[in-house]
Design a protein around this motif. Structure first.
Motif, PDB file in Angstrom:
ATOM      1  N   UNK A   1       0.780  -1.233   0.000  1.00  0.00           N
ATOM      2  CA  UNK A   1       0.000   0.000   0.000  1.00  0.00           C
ATOM      3  C   UNK A   1       0.812   1.284   0.000  1.00  0.00           C
ATOM      4  N   UNK A   2       2.139   1.195   0.060  1.00  0.00           N
ATOM      5  CA  UNK A   2       2.999   2.377   0.099  1.00  0.00           C
ATOM      6  C   UNK A   2       3.704   2.530  -1.249  1.00  0.00           C
ATOM      7  N   UNK A   3       3.647   3.737  -1.826  1.00  0.00           N
ATOM      8  CA  UNK A   3       4.314   4.015  -3.097  1.00  0.00           C
ATOM      9  C   UNK A   3       5.817   3.790  -2.933  1.00  0.00           C
ATOM     10  N   UNK A   4       6.419   2.992  -3.874  1.00  0.00           N
ATOM     11  CA  UNK A   4       7.858   2.714  -3.776  1.00  0.00           C
ATOM     12  C   UNK A   4       8.629   3.083  -5.036  1.00  0.00           C
ATOM     13  N   UNK A   5       7.951   3.472  -6.109  1.00  0.00           N
ATOM     14  CA  UNK A   5       8.705   3.871  -7.282  1.00  0.00           C
ATOM     15  C   UNK A   5       7.866   3.973  -8.527  1.00  0.00           C
ATOM     16  N   UNK A   6       8.449   4.646  -9.530  1.00  0.00           N
ATOM     17  CA  UNK A   6       7.767   4.770 -10.818  1.00  0.00           C
ATOM     18  C   UNK A   6       8.775   4.657 -11.940  1.00  0.00           C
ATOM     19  N   UNK A   7       8.252   4.257 -13.100  1.00  0.00           N
ATOM     20  CA  UNK A   7       9.061   4.049 -14.288  1.00  0.00           C
ATOM     21  C   UNK A   7       8.307   4.634 -15.471  1.00  0.00           C
ATOM     22  N   UNK A   8       9.026   5.332 -16.357  1.00  0.00           N
ATOM     23  CA  UNK A   8       8.425   5.957 -17.535  1.00  0.00           C
ATOM     24  C   UNK A   8       8.976   5.313 -18.796  1.00  0.00           C
ATOM     25  N   UNK A   9       8.097   4.929 -19.668  1.00  0.00           N
ATOM     26  CA  UNK A   9       8.489   4.468 -21.000  1.00  0.00           C
ATOM     27  C   UNK A   9       7.792   5.385 -21.997  1.00  0.00           C
ATOM     28  N   UNK A  10       8.595   6.110 -22.760  1.00  0.00           N
ATOM     29  CA  UNK A  10       8.056   7.023 -23.763  1.00  0.00           C
ATOM     30  C   UNK A  10       8.343   6.443 -25.140  1.00  0.00           C
ATOM     31  N   UNK A  11       7.315   6.423 -25.968  1.00  0.00           N
ATOM     32  CA  UNK A  11       7.466   5.906 -27.329  1.00  0.00           C
ATOM     33  C   UNK A  11       6.981   6.954 -28.320  1.00  0.00           C
ATOM     34  N   UNK A  12       7.413   6.795 -29.550  1.00  0.00           N
ATOM     35  CA  UNK A  12       6.987   7.653 -30.640  1.00  0.00           C
ATOM     36  C   UNK A  12       6.102   6.821 -31.553  1.00  0.00           C
ATOM     37  N   UNK A  13       4.918   7.304 -31.818  1.00  0.00           N
ATOM     38  CA  UNK A  13       3.968   6.582 -32.662  1.00  0.00           C
ATOM     39  C   UNK A  13       3.839   7.340 -33.980  1.00  0.00           C
ATOM     40  N   UNK A  14       4.145   6.639 -35.060  1.00  0.00           N
ATOM     41  CA  UNK A  14       4.171   7.228 -36.399  1.00  0.00           C
ATOM     42  C   UNK A  14       3.284   6.416 -37.327  1.00  0.00           C
ATOM     43  N   UNK A  15       2.811   7.060 -38.381  1.00  0.00           N
ATOM     44  CA  UNK A  15       2.108   6.333 -39.431  1.00  0.00           C
ATOM     45  C   UNK A  15       3.066   5.335 -40.066  1.00  0.00           C
ATOM     46  N   UNK A  16       2.571   4.142 -40.304  1.00  0.00           N
ATOM     47  CA  UNK A  16       3.366   3.103 -40.967  1.00  0.00           C
ATOM     48  C   UNK A  16       3.457   3.446 -42.443  1.00  0.00           C
TER      49      UNK A  16
END
Length: 187
Positions: free
Chosen positions: A165-180
């Protein structure tokens, strides 16, 4: 007649949609964890080359399972790619990590495969993510199981971990979405 129409809508149309190639592709932009976040140490992961392929090792700092660890994901988008991310009305509420993996793991299974580009094995019946050091090799984003419609631009997934129940961390994954770029005649 109504039964036939319902059958077509429920069986044939969704199957046909899954055979249509996605109109977009995604590439990693960045991967980061907040300092001193549990349960992972991702400082040895790198994005390599123009293709932004994920390589390196990560550590699971302690065994974690549904009993003690919960996980939630917020999804943000930035169509202008100017750093001004907006929260999307999509999110994965806080759930046990194994429950989350069982429900939403399909989004990752085509990108990260045991024995091919990682040595992390996840036992889904007696789900425990075991402490240890694991590798990721040549991981790219496969959007095969993603929604058919995604906004173009940057997309950030912010995963938050809670232990008892206690916050212990966060992780960010950023992606780029493009037209195929369409390919014709198998080229």
């Amino acid at each position: 007649m109504l039964t036939f129409i319902v059958f077509v809508f429920l069986m044939v149309i969704p199957k046909a949609l899954f055979q249509i190639p996605m109109s977009y592709e995604a590439n990693f932009v960045s991967i980061a964890g907040a300092p001193n976040s549990l349960p992972f140490d991702m400082t040895q992961l790198r994005l390599i080359g123009r293709e932004r392929v994920l390589n390196g090792t990560f550590k699971i700092l302690e065994d974690f399972d549904d009993e003690h660890y919960k996980f939630a994901v917020d999804i943000y988008t930035n169509s202008a790619r100017d750093g001004n991310f907006k929260l999307m009305p999509l999110a994965m509420p806080s759930q046990g990590v194994c429950t989350m993996f069982k429900k939403h793991g399909d989004y990752l299974r085509d990108s990260v495969k045991h024995g091919i580009n990682t040595d992390l094995y996840i036992n889904t019946t007696a789900c425990v993510f075991p402490k240890g050091t694991y590798y990721l090799k040549n991981v790219t984003i496969n959007v095969k199981r993603w929604p058919t419609i995604m906004p173009r631009g940057h997309c950030r997934h912010v995963g938050k971990f809670y232990k008892d129940g206690v916050y212990v961390g966060s992780y960010n994954i950023t992606s780029s979405i493009e037209d195929r770029i369409p390919t014709f005649f198998g080229s």
